[in-house]
Design a protein around this motif. Sequence first.
Motif: not given
Length: 415
Positions: A333-336, A328-329, A30-34, A388-389
């Motif tokens: 954050l990683l996506g940003l 989600g956070f 889920s983290v990687l997907g976001i 996203a968040f």
Amino acid sequence: MFRPYEIFVGLRYLRAKRRNHFISFISLTSVLGITVGVMALITVMSVMNGFEKELRERILGMVSHASITSYGGRIEEWENIRDRIIVDQRVLGAAPFIEKEGMLARDGQLSGGMVRGILPEHEPSVSDVGEKMIQGDMSQLVAGEYRVILGSELARALRVGLGDRVFLLVPEGNITVAGFRPRMRRFEVVGLFEVGMYEYDRSHAFIHLDDARNLYRFGDEISGLRLKLDDMFRAPAVARDIAASLGRGHFVRDWTRQHANFFAALQIEKTVMFIILFLIVAVAAFNIISTLVMVVNDKRSDIAVLRTIGSTPRSIMAVFIVQGTVIGFVGTLLGLAFGVTLALNVDQIVPWLEELFQTEFLPADVYYISDLPSELRWPDVGRIAGIAFTLSVLSTLYPAWRASRTQPAEALRYE
């Protein structure tokens, strides 16, 4: 114990134990997907913004921010009109022009196009053509010398270069005993320009304003005035003010109206691309739901114990909302971080990939924009991160509500 304990318990549930490695794996997914969704959105939207900016600049290099014409097709005493509007601080420059269709011929090669008569000393104040010259100079257009500057693609179609001569035929002519005879004049090619838009490089030619007057029989009149403004995005408002000041008989058109369909299509494409890529984030949000549902089923006994020692349904909801919110956070954050880094370095990463794979993503002989321009806009970044968040937080509500509905007696019956 850490207070409030809901945060402590929620963070503790994120750590894997021997019997719930699969749940932790789904949490990581889920983290990687976001992360991937947010990164892709930021990068693609930045590239789309870069393409839009590049195309807008190339188009405005030819069409100007606004133009003044008359309903009759010709303007008299243009110097007075220019003096009236140039005092407006929002108007940086104004140049007269005559624009008509013509046919260019050279040794059996024929090509139609738009012929624009200009004043070389005024044209640089409203367009970038002078900066896009690849051969020759705009100052070589001299009244009475009948010289012409051609687009690079038009010159290639006619197979001409500097010093060559072409015949310019205009659709107007004279009626003789032999029939209709179009007017023509021989011009010397003194320059070539390339703005990077095939539409203009293939179809435009520049001559001196006085030569255009003689050829098209304009007398002392012109087709109109081209304007350059201090802020291109205020062009519609400035055009309305100028039209009101000039009164009836004159028509002021800004660049947004000239290419409204093109930029509207580009905006629709950006919107559709945003929706498609945002589905990646939506899938990751569904992963959060499935993760929390499995965590709730796995922690039914723990939930029952918390309820028996006094935890309220609201506290139980908060535990699982914390867990999903952290997922989600972290993903956002990683996506940003990755998205902003990638968007700011696209111009360096793409050449490196082309060299690595020995290929060219946008061949220069096919695409006029042969690189990937990128323009990072922080409002877009904020909007993507916020959506996203928010979606991640909303995806925690149903599993958390389901956890709060757990009955202690039923959950502990077989323990």
